[in-house]
Every structure is written in C-alpha cells, then in structure tokens.
Enzyme design. Structure first.
Site, PDB file in Angstrom:
ATOM      1  N   GLY A 143       0.834  -1.188   0.000  1.00  0.00           N
ATOM      2  CA  GLY A 143       0.000   0.000   0.000  1.00  0.00           C
ATOM      3  C   GLY A 143       0.872   1.242   0.000  1.00  0.00           C
ATOM      4  CG  HIS A 202       0.392   6.766   5.615  1.00  0.00           C
ATOM      5  ND1 HIS A 202       1.567   7.149   6.221  1.00  0.00           N
ATOM      6  CD2 HIS A 202       0.521   5.448   5.360  1.00  0.00           C
ATOM      7  CE1 HIS A 202       2.382   6.086   6.312  1.00  0.00           C
ATOM      8  NE2 HIS A 202       1.756   5.040   5.804  1.00  0.00           N
ATOM      9  CG  HIS A 258      -0.492   1.061   7.443  1.00  0.00           C
ATOM     10  ND1 HIS A 258       0.498   0.546   8.249  1.00  0.00           N
ATOM     11  CD2 HIS A 258       0.130   1.902   6.578  1.00  0.00           C
ATOM     12  CE1 HIS A 258       1.657   1.087   7.894  1.00  0.00           C
ATOM     13  NE2 HIS A 258       1.462   1.903   6.881  1.00  0.00           N
ATOM     14  CD  GLU A 259      -1.199   2.261   2.803  1.00  0.00           C
ATOM     15  OE1 GLU A 259      -0.774   3.418   2.604  1.00  0.00           O
ATOM     16  OE2 GLU A 259      -0.451   1.320   3.108  1.00  0.00           O
ATOM     17  CD  GLN A 300       3.401   5.733   2.804  1.00  0.00           C
ATOM     18  OE1 GLN A 300       2.444   5.168   2.312  1.00  0.00           O
ATOM     19  NE2 GLN A 300       4.417   5.079   3.338  1.00  0.00           N
ATOM     20  CB  CYS A 351       5.290   2.082   7.459  1.00  0.00           C
ATOM     21  SG  CYS A 351       4.763   3.594   6.646  1.00  0.00           S
ATOM     22  CG  LEU A 352       6.799   1.192   1.417  1.00  0.00           C
ATOM     23  CD1 LEU A 352       6.181   1.517   0.069  1.00  0.00           C
ATOM     24  CD2 LEU A 352       7.944   0.200   1.259  1.00  0.00           C
TER      25      LEU A 352
HETATM   26 NI    NI Z   1       2.701   3.169   5.729  1.00  0.00          NI
END
Ligand code: NI
Length: 184
Positions: A47, A149, A145-146, A52, A103-104
């Site tokens: 995701g 953000h 989670h997404e 991000q 998480c990226l």
């Molecule tokens: Ni993330």
C-alpha cells in the site's frame, strides 16, 4: 511514469492532515496514481498513501495479495489492485486484532499494531466510481494503515506495546509462523 521519492518518518508531509481530492478524474491525479503504482511495486509494498510521496492529498493505493484475502472474499479481482480517493473509514465493531505492520516511511522496522477487525469504508476510485465496502482481517488492516497516513498518523503511533517494535533483520520466527509482510 516515474518512481517517486518516499518520505520517511519525521518529514512534515507525513504529519499533516491531507486535503481532499477535488477532481478524482483529473489528468494529474491519473498521473499521480500511475507513479504511485510504479513506486509501490519498486519498493515492494502492499500500500502507499499520497503523502508518502510528498503529495498531501487524500488518495491511497493498495494491493492485497490473493493469499491474504481469505476464502470469504468473492470479489478477488477488484480487490487485488485498489485506488481509494477521499476515503471514509468506520469500524463496524469495537473488536481489535493485533498484527505485524511495516511501512515504507519507517524502513527496516516491524511492529505489532492493534486494528479494528471489521470496518466499513467508502470513497471513489480514479474514475469517480463510488466504492462502498466492508472489510476484515488483513484487508481491513491495510485500509486503516493507509488512511491513517492521510491524517498524519504512522503505525508506531498506534502501537500499544513498543516492545514489539523490531528491526526486521533481528527478528526470529519459529517455523510455521507467518512472516511479517505488510509494508505500506
Ligand atoms: Ni505506511
């Protein structure tokens, strides 16, 4: 298309509340989605949220691996690759489930995060088509989670026990345990 730079924890764009997308069908939004898909594939995530990649808009993409969908999903194909714009997420019950997340924007780490087990979410896709769906388990976790953000929330801020915050390279799993995938 282009691979975009991913903001990491501490960057101001990850702390702010993102703005609504005024026209989900606008060419610049399609362009952004294409770049985000390429960036997510390159980074190996499931995701990615627009903040991000330094774009403070309410837009997320995610791909649920078919192996994580569970047997009770009939709509496998449409869920494999999903664009969700201006989402609204509501829990369907108070029940929480713990699970590993990465998480990226928080590279090299994993942590156990409690999330609502069952959610209802709405939004539109890149064609402006209404999305109205119920989700549970891993699917529900990725959406929560997404969408966090978009409100400046990273998964460590949702953790209730920081002893599970681990560097991936230091983690040891017993055979049969689920490996900690879920970077998003
Ligand atoms: Ni993330």
């Amino acid at each position: 298309m282009a691979i975009l730079k991913i903001a990491r924890m501490g960057h101001p764009v990850l702390k702010c509340k993102a703005d609504a997308v005024k026209d989900p069908t606008a060419p610049e939004i399609q362009h952004l989605i294409n770049d985000m898909r390429e960036t997510m594939a390159d980074a190996g995530g499931v995701g990615l949220a627009a903040p991000q990649v330094h774009v403070p808009l309410r837009l997320v993409i995610f791909e649920i691996p078919e192996t994580r969908l569970g047997e009770d999903h009939e709509t496998t194909e449409e869920l494999v690759s999903q664009v969700l714009i201006n989402p609204i997420v509501k829990p369907r019950s108070e029940e929480l489930t713990g699970g590993w997340e990465g998480c990226l924007s928080v590279p090299e780490l994993r942590g156990a995060v409690p999330r609502h087990t069952n959610i209802h979410y709405q939004g539109v896709d890149e064609k402006g088509t209404l999305i109205d769906r119920e989700a549970h388990g891993f699917h529900a976790r990725v959406v929560q989670h997404e969408c966090d953000h978009l409100d400046g929330v990273l998964y460590p801020m949702r953790m209730t026990n920081l002893t599970s915050l681990h560097y991936i390279s230091e983690m040891r799993f017993n055979s049969g345990d689920l490996p900690p995938i879920g970077t998003s």
